[in-house]
Design a protein around this motif. Structure first.
Motif, PDB file in Angstrom:
ATOM      1  N   CYS A  26      33.835  45.992  32.244  1.00 66.27           N
ATOM      2  CA  CYS A  26      34.432  44.772  31.672  1.00 66.27           C
ATOM      3  C   CYS A  26      33.398  43.854  31.012  1.00 66.27           C
ATOM      4  CB  CYS A  26      35.227  44.010  32.728  1.00 66.27           C
ATOM      5  SG  CYS A  26      34.244  43.311  34.065  1.00 66.27           S
ATOM      6  N   GLY A  27      32.113  44.046  31.324  1.00 64.17           N
ATOM      7  CA  GLY A  27      31.071  43.252  30.689  1.00 64.17           C
ATOM      8  C   GLY A  27      30.759  41.935  31.381  1.00 64.17           C
ATOM      9  N   ASN A  28      31.531  41.558  32.383  1.00 65.75           N
ATOM     10  CA  ASN A  28      31.258  40.316  33.105  1.00 65.75           C
ATOM     11  C   ASN A  28      30.059  40.502  34.029  1.00 65.75           C
ATOM     12  OD1 ASN A  28      33.434  39.019  31.902  1.00 65.75           O
ATOM     13  ND2 ASN A  28      34.842  39.667  33.506  1.00 65.75           N
ATOM     14  N   VAL A  29      29.453  39.374  34.431  1.00 63.25           N
ATOM     15  CA  VAL A  29      28.266  39.403  35.279  1.00 63.25           C
ATOM     16  C   VAL A  29      28.656  38.928  36.677  1.00 63.25           C
ATOM     17  CG1 VAL A  29      25.926  38.525  35.589  1.00 63.25           C
ATOM     18  CG2 VAL A  29      26.780  39.002  33.290  1.00 63.25           C
ATOM     19  N   TYR A  30      28.192  39.663  37.717  1.00 65.20           N
ATOM     20  CA  TYR A  30      28.549  39.354  39.100  1.00 65.20           C
ATOM     21  C   TYR A  30      27.317  39.380  39.985  1.00 65.20           C
ATOM     22  CZ  TYR A  30      33.242  40.271  37.449  1.00 65.20           C
ATOM     23  OH  TYR A  30      34.414  40.230  36.753  1.00 65.20           O
ATOM     24  N   CYS A  31      27.456  38.742  41.159  1.00 67.40           N
ATOM     25  CA  CYS A  31      26.406  38.788  42.175  1.00 67.40           C
ATOM     26  C   CYS A  31      26.514  40.128  42.897  1.00 67.40           C
ATOM     27  CB  CYS A  31      26.558  37.624  43.158  1.00 67.40           C
ATOM     28  SG  CYS A  31      28.043  37.719  44.184  1.00 67.40           S
ATOM     29  N   VAL A  32      25.594  40.381  43.801  1.00 61.70           N
ATOM     30  CA  VAL A  32      25.556  41.642  44.524  1.00 61.70           C
ATOM     31  C   VAL A  32      26.832  41.863  45.350  1.00 61.70           C
ATOM     32  CG1 VAL A  32      24.353  40.787  46.579  1.00 61.70           C
ATOM     33  CG2 VAL A  32      24.057  43.164  45.879  1.00 61.70           C
ATOM     34  N   ASN A  33      27.464  40.778  45.806  1.00 56.58           N
ATOM     35  CA  ASN A  33      28.675  40.914  46.622  1.00 56.58           C
ATOM     36  C   ASN A  33      29.903  41.302  45.807  1.00 56.58           C
ATOM     37  OD1 ASN A  33      27.229  40.170  48.906  1.00 56.58           O
ATOM     38  ND2 ASN A  33      27.660  37.999  48.615  1.00 56.58           N
ATOM     39  N   HIS A  34      29.862  41.082  44.506  1.00 54.37           N
ATOM     40  CA  HIS A  34      31.044  41.333  43.684  1.00 54.37           C
ATOM     41  C   HIS A  34      30.783  42.296  42.521  1.00 54.37           C
ATOM     42  CE1 HIS A  34      31.958  37.492  45.709  1.00 54.37           C
ATOM     43  NE2 HIS A  34      33.140  38.061  45.834  1.00 54.37           N
ATOM     44  N   CYS A  35      29.666  43.022  42.550  1.00 54.64           N
ATOM     45  CA  CYS A  35      29.360  43.906  41.426  1.00 54.64           C
ATOM     46  C   CYS A  35      30.152  45.215  41.456  1.00 54.64           C
ATOM     47  CB  CYS A  35      27.866  44.183  41.345  1.00 54.64           C
ATOM     48  SG  CYS A  35      27.213  45.083  42.757  1.00 54.64           S
ATOM     49  N   ALA A  36      30.677  45.613  42.611  1.00 55.85           N
ATOM     50  CA  ALA A  36      31.496  46.831  42.688  1.00 55.85           C
ATOM     51  C   ALA A  36      32.826  46.597  41.982  1.00 55.85           C
ATOM     52  CB  ALA A  36      31.727  47.223  44.140  1.00 55.85           C
ATOM     53  N   TYR A  37      33.375  47.637  41.359  1.00 52.12           N
ATOM     54  CA  TYR A  37      34.620  47.509  40.599  1.00 52.12           C
ATOM     55  C   TYR A  37      35.741  46.917  41.442  1.00 52.12           C
ATOM     56  CZ  TYR A  37      32.368  50.812  37.391  1.00 52.12           C
ATOM     57  OH  TYR A  37      31.511  51.425  36.524  1.00 52.12           O
ATOM     58  N   ARG A  38      35.910  47.429  42.637  1.00 54.76           N
ATOM     59  CA  ARG A  38      37.027  46.955  43.473  1.00 54.76           C
ATOM     60  C   ARG A  38      36.795  45.555  44.018  1.00 54.76           C
ATOM     61  NH1 ARG A  38      34.965  47.752  48.442  1.00 54.76           N
ATOM     62  NH2 ARG A  38      33.766  49.606  48.887  1.00 54.76           N
ATOM     63  N   LYS A  39      35.537  45.138  44.149  1.00 46.91           N
ATOM     64  CA  LYS A  39      35.234  43.801  44.667  1.00 46.91           C
ATOM     65  C   LYS A  39      35.630  42.709  43.675  1.00 46.91           C
ATOM     66  CE  LYS A  39      33.266  44.578  48.669  1.00 46.91           C
ATOM     67  NZ  LYS A  39      33.529  43.913  49.900  1.00 46.91           N
ATOM     68  N   HIS A  40      35.456  42.972  42.370  1.00 48.84           N
ATOM     69  CA  HIS A  40      35.857  41.956  41.399  1.00 48.84           C
ATOM     70  C   HIS A  40      37.155  42.354  40.679  1.00 48.84           C
ATOM     71  CE1 HIS A  40      33.327  44.486  38.628  1.00 48.84           C
ATOM     72  NE2 HIS A  40      34.212  44.107  37.706  1.00 48.84           N
ATOM     73  N   GLU A  41      37.835  43.348  41.216  1.00 52.71           N
ATOM     74  CA  GLU A  41      39.128  43.807  40.691  1.00 52.71           C
ATOM     75  C   GLU A  41      39.056  44.034  39.185  1.00 52.71           C
ATOM     76  OE1 GLU A  41      41.948  40.909  42.069  1.00 52.71           O
ATOM     77  OE2 GLU A  41      41.663  41.492  44.154  1.00 52.71           O
ATOM     78  N   CYS A  42      38.107  44.862  38.813  1.00 48.56           N
ATOM     79  CA  CYS A  42      37.869  45.144  37.397  1.00 48.56           C
ATOM     80  C   CYS A  42      39.097  45.805  36.775  1.00 48.56           C
ATOM     81  CB  CYS A  42      36.655  46.061  37.243  1.00 48.56           C
ATOM     82  SG  CYS A  42      36.211  46.362  35.530  1.00 48.56           S
ATOM     83  N   PRO A  43      39.637  45.208  35.713  1.00 50.85           N
ATOM     84  CA  PRO A  43      40.840  45.765  35.085  1.00 50.85           C
ATOM     85  C   PRO A  43      40.575  47.008  34.239  1.00 50.85           C
ATOM     86  CG  PRO A  43      40.106  43.833  33.886  1.00 50.85           C
ATOM     87  CD  PRO A  43      39.214  43.966  35.086  1.00 50.85           C
ATOM     88  N   VAL A  44      39.314  47.271  33.910  1.00 55.49           N
ATOM     89  CA  VAL A  44      38.975  48.380  33.026  1.00 55.49           C
ATOM     90  C   VAL A  44      38.467  49.601  33.794  1.00 55.49           C
ATOM     91  CG1 VAL A  44      37.699  48.940  30.913  1.00 55.49           C
ATOM     92  CG2 VAL A  44      38.245  46.584  31.412  1.00 55.49           C
ATOM     93  N   ALA A  45      38.168  49.464  35.055  1.00 53.54           N
ATOM     94  CA  ALA A  45      37.486  50.513  35.812  1.00 53.54           C
ATOM     95  C   ALA A  45      38.415  51.540  36.439  1.00 53.54           C
ATOM     96  CB  ALA A  45      36.617  49.886  36.895  1.00 53.54           C
ATOM     97  N   GLY A  46      39.666  51.573  36.082  1.00 59.24           N
ATOM     98  CA  GLY A  46      40.591  52.550  36.664  1.00 59.24           C
ATOM     99  C   GLY A  46      40.141  53.981  36.472  1.00 59.24           C
ATOM    100  N   SER A  47      39.462  54.274  35.359  1.00 61.14           N
ATOM    101  CA  SER A  47      39.006  55.632  35.091  1.00 61.14           C
ATOM    102  C   SER A  47      37.823  56.028  35.970  1.00 61.14           C
ATOM    103  CB  SER A  47      38.609  55.760  33.623  1.00 61.14           C
ATOM    104  OG  SER A  47      37.515  54.907  33.348  1.00 61.14           O
ATOM    105  N   GLU A  48      37.204  55.070  36.641  1.00 60.97           N
ATOM    106  CA  GLU A  48      36.048  55.357  37.487  1.00 60.97           C
ATOM    107  C   GLU A  48      36.430  55.694  38.922  1.00 60.97           C
ATOM    108  OE1 GLU A  48      32.859  55.644  36.439  1.00 60.97           O
ATOM    109  OE2 GLU A  48      33.761  55.400  34.469  1.00 60.97           O
TER     110      GLU A  48
END
Length: 135
Positions: free
Chosen positions: A12-34
Motif C-alpha cells: 500500500c506504500g504507507n509507513v508503519y512502526c515495527v508493531n504495525h508493519c505486518a500486512y494483517r497488523k495494519h489491515e492492508c487492503p492491497v496485500a490479499g495476494s500475499e
C-alpha cells in the motif's frame, strides 16, 4: 525499548512502526495476494494451498475426491520381503522401473520383468509363436 523506525509497506506504500508493519497488523487492503496459507491432508500428507477467503473445509472436501488416502509405506514386491519402501530405503530398478528395497535392488534379486523376458529369449533361442507362417 521501542522501535520507531519507519517500515514502508511494499503493497500500500504507507509507513508503519515495527508493531504495525505486518500486512494483517495494519489491515492492508492491497496485500490479499500475499496470503500464503495451506492445510495438510491428514490422509496423504499433501499440502493444500488456501486462497484468500477460502473455507478450509471446502478445500479439503475437493481434495478428498481424488486423495489417495495412503500414508502407509509400500512394501517391497520381492517374494517374502516385508521391507517398507521409504525414500531412503528404496530404489527404482532402471530396467523394469519397479520400486524395491535396497536388499533387492539388483535385477536378479527381485521379479524384474525385463530380465525374465531376456532369460526366456536366451534359453529358447528366440521367440516361438504359433501365429506366423513359415516360408
Amino acid at each position: 525499548t521501542q522501535d520507531f523506525l519507519p517500515f514502508p509497506c511494499d503493497k500500500c506504500g504507507n509507513v508503519y512502526c515495527v508493531n504495525h508493519c505486518a500486512y494483517r497488523k495494519h489491515e492492508c487492503p492491497v496485500a490479499g495476494s500475499e496470503d500464503r496459507r495451506a492445510i495438510v491432508c491428514p490422509l496423504c500428507k499433501a499440502g493444500l494451498p488456501l486462497e484468500s477467503g477460502s473455507d478450509p473445509n471446502v478445500v479439503f472436501h475437493e481434495h478428498e475426491k481424488q486423495c489417495s488416502g495412503s500414508t502407509k509405506a509400500q512394501k517391497c514386491p520381492a517374494a517374502r520381503c516385508r521391507n517398507k519402501l521409504t525414500s531412503s530405503g528404496s530404489v527404482v530398478c532402471a530396467r523394469c522401473k519397479t520400486k524395491v528395497c535396497l536388499e533387492h535392488r539388483f535385477e536378479d534379486a527381485h521379479p524384474c520383468k525385463d530380465l525374465q523376458d531376456a532369460r526366456l529369449s536366451r534359453l529358447g533361442g528366440g521367440h516361438r509363436s504359433g501365429g506366423g507362417a513359415a516360408t
